[in-house]
Write a protein that holds these residues in place. Structure first.
Motif, short mmCIF file in Angstrom:
data_model
loop_
_atom_site.label_atom_id
_atom_site.label_comp_id
_atom_site.label_asym_id
_atom_site.label_seq_id
_atom_site.Cartn_x
_atom_site.Cartn_y
_atom_site.Cartn_z
N PRO A 271 3.90 16.17 55.34
CA PRO A 271 3.04 15.51 54.68
C PRO A 271 3.12 15.37 53.22
CG PRO A 271 2.37 17.06 56.42
CD PRO A 271 3.78 17.04 56.40
N ALA A 272 3.64 16.35 52.39
CA ALA A 272 3.65 16.10 51.22
C ALA A 272 4.66 15.12 50.69
CB ALA A 272 4.32 17.51 50.38
N GLY A 273 5.73 15.20 51.27
CA GLY A 273 6.74 13.91 50.93
C GLY A 273 6.41 12.73 51.29
N ARG A 274 5.49 12.59 52.62
CA ARG A 274 5.12 11.25 53.00
C ARG A 274 3.88 10.82 51.86
NH1 ARG A 274 3.78 12.75 58.02
NH2 ARG A 274 1.38 12.84 57.59
N ARG A 275 3.01 11.64 51.41
CA ARG A 275 2.21 11.31 50.39
C ARG A 275 2.87 10.79 49.00
NH1 ARG A 275 -0.59 15.92 52.57
NH2 ARG A 275 0.01 17.22 50.70
N ILE A 276 3.72 11.41 48.54
CA ILE A 276 4.50 11.04 47.56
C ILE A 276 4.98 9.83 47.45
CG2 ILE A 276 6.51 11.56 46.03
CD1 ILE A 276 5.90 14.41 46.43
N ASP A 277 5.84 9.33 48.53
CA ASP A 277 6.51 8.19 49.00
C ASP A 277 5.40 7.12 49.16
OD1 ASP A 277 9.30 8.88 48.70
OD2 ASP A 277 9.19 9.73 50.90
N ALA A 278 4.46 7.34 49.97
CA ALA A 278 3.51 6.55 50.07
C ALA A 278 2.69 5.90 48.62
CB ALA A 278 2.22 7.01 50.91
N ARG A 279 2.77 6.74 47.78
CA ARG A 279 2.04 6.30 46.23
C ARG A 279 3.09 5.73 45.46
NH1 ARG A 279 -1.53 11.89 45.88
NH2 ARG A 279 -3.14 11.21 47.34
#
Length: 432
Positions: A276-284
């Motif tokens: 989740p943390a990496g996904r949020r960072i990449d999504a932004r």
């Protein structure tokens, strides 16, 4: 289990009563040690017992067995011992993704060993022996129980394959160390091993801070008995402080210290890509900046720019997700592949319709939910029977060849040096 019948096996440990569905005999939550206290070393059971193994008890430190219903004592069937993952924080001896029914139907006995996790299994105290962890010692006692008793279930104690995934793979590699190895298994499969980047000794200060009391065996034992909820909250805070890494686990891995035995190593191509943390960072759109900021803290010692370039060439939208998986798992797979003294074969799992994520290989490997044999399933069955893999060993002078297996299509290829970008990033001055 109303349609199951009881079945009893008499072995040196006592009389173990499980259940049978006509194809598979199941023995759930069999005790293999005595644990005097949550932070005390486990002790070998010395008296035979009458054990009701008809019901799974996930809160116990125990082992489970799945054997062919027609197996008889001294049948010399291959044995697979599985050690679960879970960041050294969770998991039990009842991992359904690796349940032993399919193995039993192919004449292989499966044993799942549970062990203590979190602080009970991996906190270290001043009087602990070097490189000693209670969680790993639990597994050692479980393996010794298998050696003494598995013949009664039809297994061959001289033909044991140790399989571990994630934290369980780390435990398996640690048990292969020459200072730990006691002859309880003949070969090993390590799926996506993970080691913390810092030792427990370097993190004691942060744990002492969140506990608010001395970090001693006696103090933690009292806390576990009197205020377990406080201990749980303190551990949660400790874990969050070290959120970019495993908070606990053995450190100081050196593959050259391992015993010389056949080893099958694997990783998934994308591991924690969807965390989740990496996904949020990449999504932004913050992935490249986050990699530049965090790469050194996460173990990259080579060129961060080169690593980022290679990660974006694979998937330009997910560099942070890739760094998380490479730092947590693939770097250790690469190091183990180059350092272990015995024969090693490398596998990389991929997917045709998306990322190949951490844990995706467990169920296919154990044949769970599979209607027909697959290349992934054949890996375990063949290796457990002592058959040499049919692709080249992973060696520097032959180009580090590895088998690539697509989890979704079943396609099999031979790849040259699939972990090169990881090795160059995390060990730039080591192996060429």
């Amino acid at each position: 289990m109303s349609d199951h019948v009881r079945v009893t096996v008499t072995c040196p440990a006592g009389k173990i009563t499980g259940v049978s569905d006509g194809d598979v005999n199941w023995f759930h939550s069999v005790p293999y040690s005595h644990i005097p206290g949550p932070f005390a070393d486990a002790e070998r059971l010395t008296h035979s017992q009458v054990v009701d193994a008809t019901v799974y008890r996930p809160s116990t430190i125990a082992l489970s067995i799945a054997a062919p219903a027609d197996a008889r004592a001294l049948a010399d069937l291959p044995v697979v011992v599985y050690i679960h993952g879970g960041r050294f924080e969770h998991g039990t001896h009842g991992d359904r993704r690796a349940e032993g029914g399919p193995n039993a139907r192919e004449g292989i006995i499966t044993v799942h060993i549970g062990y203590r996790t979190k602080l009970e299994g991996f906190a270290r105290f001043h009087d602990d022996e070097p490189d000693h962890f209670r969680g790993i010692d639990d597994c050692q006692l479980g393996l010794e129980w298998v050696q003494r008793n598995i013949e009664a279930f039809g297994g061959n104690p001289t033909n044991v394959t140790l399989v571990g995934q994630s934290a369980g793979a780390t435990v398996a590699l640690w048990l292969m160390r020459r200072d730990h190895y006691r002859g309880a298994f003949r070969r090993a499969i390590a799926l996506s091993p993970c080691f913390p980047r810092e030792s427990f000794e370097r993190r004691k200060g942060s744990l002492r801070m969140v506990l608010g009391r001395p970090l001693t065996r006696a103090a933690l034992t009292r806390l576990a008995g009197e205020k377990p909820e406080l201990l749980a909250r303190a551990y949660s805070r400790f874990r969050s402080i070290h959120g970019l890494d495993m908070a606990l686990g053995p450190t100081g891995f050196d593959g050259a210290e391992l015993s010389d035995m056949p080893l099958l190593l694997s990783s998934t191509r994308d591991e924690h890509y969807d965390m989740p943390a990496g996904r949020r960072i990449d999504a932004r759109g913050w992935g490249p900046a986050a990699v530049r900021l965090l790469a050194r803290r996460m173990g990259v010692r080579g060129s961060v720019a080169d690593y980022l370039r290679a990660a974006r060439a694979i998937d330009p939208a997910r560099p942070m997700g890739r760094l998380i998986g490479d730092a947590a798992n693939r770097r250790w797979v690469s190091q183990a592949g180059d350092e272990v003294p015995g024969p090693v074969w490398m596998v990389e799992f991929t997917a045709a319709d998306g990322p190949a994520l951490h844990c995706a290989e467990i169920s296919p490997l154990f044949g769970v939910e599979a209607e027909s044999p697959t290349p992934v399933r054949e890996l375990l069955v063949d290796f457990a029977h002592g058959r040499t893999p049919d692709w080249p060993e992973y060696e520097r002078h032959t180009g580090r060849q590895a088998r690539e297996i697509c989890l979704t299509s079943g396609r099999v290829d031979l790849r040259q040096d699939p972990l090169r970008m990881v090795r160059e990033a995390f060990d730039p001055e080591g192996r060429a």
